[in-house]
Design a protein around this motif. Structure first.
Motif, PDB file in Angstrom:
ATOM      1  N   ARG A 249       0.620  -1.092  -0.302  1.00 34.21           N
ATOM      2  CA  ARG A 249       0.483   0.596  -0.023  1.00 34.21           C
ATOM      3  C   ARG A 249       0.401   1.184   0.090  1.00 34.21           C
ATOM      4  O   ARG A 249       0.934   2.068  -0.546  1.00 34.21           O
ATOM      5  CB  ARG A 249      -0.543  -0.099   1.191  1.00 34.21           C
ATOM      6  CG  ARG A 249      -1.956  -1.175   1.067  1.00 34.21           C
ATOM      7  CD  ARG A 249      -3.157  -0.645   1.765  1.00 34.21           C
ATOM      8  NE  ARG A 249      -3.860  -1.504   2.245  1.00 34.21           N
ATOM      9  CZ  ARG A 249      -5.010  -1.773   1.118  1.00 34.21           C
ATOM     10  NH1 ARG A 249      -5.710  -0.403   0.455  1.00 34.21           N
ATOM     11  NH2 ARG A 249      -6.045  -2.733   1.091  1.00 34.21           N
ATOM     12  N   GLN A 250       2.097   1.403   0.368  1.00 37.64           N
ATOM     13  CA  GLN A 250       2.842   2.275   0.731  1.00 37.64           C
ATOM     14  C   GLN A 250       3.318   2.480  -1.127  1.00 37.64           C
ATOM     15  O   GLN A 250       3.903   3.548  -1.398  1.00 37.64           O
ATOM     16  CB  GLN A 250       3.832   1.808   1.790  1.00 37.64           C
ATOM     17  CG  GLN A 250       3.396   2.130   3.098  1.00 37.64           C
ATOM     18  CD  GLN A 250       4.702   1.789   4.275  1.00 37.64           C
ATOM     19  OE1 GLN A 250       5.578   1.419   3.767  1.00 37.64           O
ATOM     20  NE2 GLN A 250       4.305   2.504   5.224  1.00 37.64           N
ATOM     21  N   VAL A 251       3.392   1.581  -1.137  1.00 34.23           N
ATOM     22  CA  VAL A 251       4.714   1.081  -2.815  1.00 34.23           C
ATOM     23  C   VAL A 251       2.885   2.175  -3.701  1.00 34.23           C
ATOM     24  O   VAL A 251       3.406   2.647  -4.445  1.00 34.23           O
ATOM     25  CB  VAL A 251       5.166  -0.268  -3.737  1.00 34.23           C
ATOM     26  CG1 VAL A 251       5.239   0.458  -4.408  1.00 34.23           C
ATOM     27  CG2 VAL A 251       5.893  -0.641  -2.359  1.00 34.23           C
ATOM     28  N   ILE A 252       1.937   1.911  -3.752  1.00 33.17           N
ATOM     29  CA  ILE A 252       0.901   2.289  -4.119  1.00 33.17           C
ATOM     30  C   ILE A 252       0.927   3.843  -4.321  1.00 33.17           C
ATOM     31  O   ILE A 252       0.399   4.511  -4.905  1.00 33.17           O
ATOM     32  CB  ILE A 252      -0.306   1.720  -3.925  1.00 33.17           C
ATOM     33  CG1 ILE A 252      -0.431   0.536  -4.899  1.00 33.17           C
ATOM     34  CG2 ILE A 252      -1.013   2.140  -4.709  1.00 33.17           C
ATOM     35  CD1 ILE A 252      -1.487  -0.412  -3.799  1.00 33.17           C
ATOM     36  N   GLN A 253       0.646   4.011  -2.749  1.00 30.11           N
ATOM     37  CA  GLN A 253       0.906   5.706  -2.806  1.00 30.11           C
ATOM     38  C   GLN A 253       1.822   6.119  -3.578  1.00 30.11           C
ATOM     39  O   GLN A 253       2.036   7.410  -3.792  1.00 30.11           O
ATOM     40  CB  GLN A 253       0.873   6.035  -0.991  1.00 30.11           C
ATOM     41  CG  GLN A 253       1.022   7.158  -0.615  1.00 30.11           C
ATOM     42  CD  GLN A 253      -0.354   7.633  -1.290  1.00 30.11           C
ATOM     43  OE1 GLN A 253      -1.373   6.813  -0.760  1.00 30.11           O
ATOM     44  NE2 GLN A 253      -0.945   8.600  -1.825  1.00 30.11           N
ATOM     45  N   HIS A 254       2.803   5.881  -3.246  1.00 29.97           N
ATOM     46  CA  HIS A 254       4.497   6.789  -3.741  1.00 29.97           C
ATOM     47  C   HIS A 254       4.419   6.711  -5.399  1.00 29.97           C
ATOM     48  O   HIS A 254       5.229   7.506  -6.138  1.00 29.97           O
ATOM     49  CB  HIS A 254       5.789   5.522  -2.873  1.00 29.97           C
ATOM     50  CG  HIS A 254       6.053   5.895  -1.801  1.00 29.97           C
ATOM     51  ND1 HIS A 254       6.637   6.649  -1.566  1.00 29.97           N
ATOM     52  CD2 HIS A 254       6.354   4.816  -1.276  1.00 29.97           C
ATOM     53  CE1 HIS A 254       6.796   6.894  -0.459  1.00 29.97           C
ATOM     54  NE2 HIS A 254       6.943   5.565   0.084  1.00 29.97           N
ATOM     55  N   GLU A 255       3.570   4.932  -6.016  1.00 29.95           N
ATOM     56  CA  GLU A 255       3.376   5.653  -7.543  1.00 29.95           C
ATOM     57  C   GLU A 255       2.082   6.684  -7.523  1.00 29.95           C
ATOM     58  O   GLU A 255       2.699   7.007  -8.579  1.00 29.95           O
ATOM     59  CB  GLU A 255       2.830   4.296  -7.745  1.00 29.95           C
ATOM     60  CG  GLU A 255       2.974   4.248  -9.574  1.00 29.95           C
ATOM     61  CD  GLU A 255       3.957   3.878 -10.046  1.00 29.95           C
ATOM     62  OE1 GLU A 255       2.950   4.394 -11.959  1.00 29.95           O
ATOM     63  OE2 GLU A 255       4.939   4.067  -9.735  1.00 29.95           O
TER      64      GLU A 255
END
Length: 374
Positions: A249-255
């Motif tokens: 979810r953190q990676v999705i937010q960064h993307e």
């Protein structure tokens, strides 16, 4: 259960782009490695033992509510094309399809539930690899389905278990829970703003790992990355799933932030990149698979940021799978040279985009604001 000599057109439900964050998360997979007591582990196992294990798992599957009415595939009897089609659909692993074109040993198989989302690979690296493959970010649901299958089969089969170490597996890194969970994510934004290295480094520091489109040993193409847990010993299944989901979810937010930055600071450059990618896919006469994946990456980004509103993510997912080499051979009904594959691939992409991917109606154009104008 139904035995098939050649694989039917099944196992593609994970392409439907119906799960959460489907524009970024292509699929979620959860696997549980299990072995049976009283049998050698791979690679020391004998062929007679493999056959016994396959038959025991098959009988247990007939008693399983999850697998009842499903499909049994004996991979040792399938032809090379059929086996590799299963691999390209992510239903089986490289280990299960055989090496150098040769058929895998007897006792190697795949058993799937009627919906094909849940199944078990038999006699891969471990005796059983229970698995679930779903569209989008659905780690908890995938684990619940695999856990239910494990409970059903475990009531019929004696799994190898140690009171101190947990479930015993062929590879020491799987000992404990035997759980491998992975999420296939598309991260073009982070690649374009040159932040992908920092994000991937952060992932590894948090005890996770990343791989390419086909998992371990595969290269990253089309800006797709598989993020998965690295160890299984010392934590329970729920903790592993929770940790992976939190990081993803953190990676999705960064993307998402990267995409917003690109559209704010370099909109014309991104529009040009996206439309060039779409134009090449729509009209090229010869395309390699790597070219298709890299161009699809740009088009997927365009769909996500509403620059290509007439396209569906499902259509792009379908192109990704059906333009792989063995799928092209199956469609052609014969072996294809690399040059022939490139021609067939481009023809398939043009046809799909012509019938399903009409992005802007004739006589319209897309303005700099991204709005359609006559």
């Amino acid at each position: 259960m139904l035995d098939l000599i050649t694989p039917a057109d099944f196992g593609l439900g994970w392409l439907e782009a119906s799960g959460p964050h489907a524009d970024i998360v292509l699929s979620t997979r959860v696997r549980l490695a299990r072995n049976l007591q009283g049998y050698r582990f791979s690679p020391c196992i004998r062929e007679s033992e493999r056959e016994q294990i396959f038959e025991r798992v098959r009988r247990a599957a007939e008693q399983s509510e999850t697998l009842k009415g499903g499909v049994v595939l004996d991979l040792s009897t399938l032809d090379r094309v059929s086996r590799h089609v299963l691999l390209e659909r992510h239903l089986v692993s490289r280990e299960l399809v055989g090496e150098n074109g040769a058929a895998p040993p007897r006792g190697t198989g795949l058993i799937t539930a009627p919906g094909e989302q849940v199944g078990v690979m038999v006699n891969e690296e471990d005796h059983l690899r229970l698995q679930c493959l779903l569209s989008g970010l659905r780690l908890r649901e995938a684990y619940r389905l695999v856990d239910q299958l494990e409970e059903e089969l475990g009531s019929q089969l004696p799994f190898a278990y140690h009171h101190e170490f947990g479930y015993l597996t062929s590879c020491p890194t799987n000992v404990g829970t035997g759980l491998r969970a992975s999420v296939l994510v598309h991260l073009p934004g982070l690649v374009l703003i040159k932040e992908i290295g920092k994000v991937l480094q952060g992932i590894t520091q948090l005890g996770l790992t990343f791989r390419g489109l086909y998992g371990e040993g595969s290269e990253v193409v089309g800006n797709f990355f598989q993020i998965s847990n690295q160890t299984t010993l010392g934590k329970n299944e729920e903790d592993l799933i929770e940790h992976l989901e939190k990081v993803v979810r953190q990676v999705i937010q960064h993307e998402m932030q990267a995409r917003n930055t690109l559209m704010r600071d370099a909109r014309l450059v991104i529009e040009d990149k996206i439309w060039r990618a779409y134009g090449l896919l729509r009209y090229a006469r010869s395309l390699s698979f790597e070219e298709v994946m890299n161009l699809l990456s740009g088009v997927r980004l365009g769909v996500s940021v509403n620059l290509l509103p007439g396209l569906r993510v499902y259509t792009l997912n379908k192109i990704m799978v059906h333009t792989q080499p063995t799928h092209l051979e199956q469609a052609a009904g014969r072996s294809l040279s690399e040059a022939e594959s490139d021609l067939h691939r481009a023809t398939y992409v043009r046809r799909i985009l012509a019938t399903e991917g009409r992005v802007v109606a004739e006589g319209e154009r897309v303005g700099e604001t991204g709005e359609r104008q006559v």
